[in-house]
Design a protein around this motif. Structure first.
Motif: not given
Length: 239
Positions: A5-14
């Protein structure tokens, strides 16, 4: 988690953070229950799945190979999971709520979308998304178009939901609380009802025996529920 999701500040970090948490439990967990909306959008074409999520998929495949049961519940964002996850990572796929007994405790486990929500518009949309013929038609689109549309729809849905209250609405307004009360009236031997979907942390005693929990998310809370064989607790992952 809404991976991708592009709502996440950093999807890969999540994703990396979730995988680090999986590393802390992989030697102890007998079973892992992923209660839906793992992906922000997921659709399996015959020979194509959305790109990405390799760290997550590799880790749950490793856990499955080592004997941990991986239970994957579809959510309203990743409805269209079919046979890829069972074949490739050994996940047990659940398209409906699961009632199961674990160490003498009776559990009702579900993503939660649609439960207790009687609105016609929601039920109509849900019926379209779950319809086999509609899924067949969608699969006829080129994958680039279909996946692009799916991500657009997820962004639209998430943007709309952000404008609505996300805090706990109270027992009389929360659909999942109302559903849980009706359910234990019919099945009073239920010990735990556990849901995702609502993006809040909630641990509510419904009567002297039954508890319902909403386990938050990995967008704000980095939270999960754990059953140690005696009782369930809500936890948050801190590094």
């Amino acid at each position: 988690m809404h991976f991708g999701s592009d709502i996440l500040e950093d999807p890969l970090d999540t994703e990396r953070r979730f995988v680090r948490w999986l590393d802390t439990i992989k030697n102890d967990a007998l079973a892992l229950y992923l209660l839906g909306d793992v992906f922000d959008f997921w659709f399996e074409y015959k020979k194509v799945v959305p790109k990405g999520f390799t760290r997550f998929l590799g880790k749950i495949a490793e856990m499955s190979d080592n004997g941990t049961e991986i239970h994957f519940f579809i959510g309203n964002h990743d409805i269209w999971a079919f046979d890829y996850l069972p074949k490739e990572v050994g996940a047990i796929l659940h398209k409906e709520p699961l009632v199961t007994e674990i160490y003498g405790k009776k559990f009702f486990l579900a993503h939660g979308d649609g439960l207790g929500d009687e609105s016609y518009s929601f039920r109509f949309l849900r019926s379209v998304f779950h319809n086999r013929f509609c899924q067949f038609l969608f699969a006829r689109f080129p994958s680039a178009w279909g996946i692009g549309f799916g991500h657009w729809w997820s962004r639209h849905n998430r943007s709309s939901s952000l404008s609505r209250p996300t805090a706990y609405l109270g027992e009389e307004k929360e659909h999942l609380v109302k559903f849980s009360k009706q359910y234990i009236h019919q099945y009073p031997d239920t010990d735990y009802l556990i849901f995702g979907h609502r993006h809040i942390l909630l641990d509510l005693m419904l009567n002297k025996r039954s508890r319902m929990l909403i386990i938050g998310d990995w967008m704000e809370y980095y939270s999960y529920a754990v059953f140690d064989g005696v009782e369930v607790s809500l936890e948050q992952y801190e590094e």
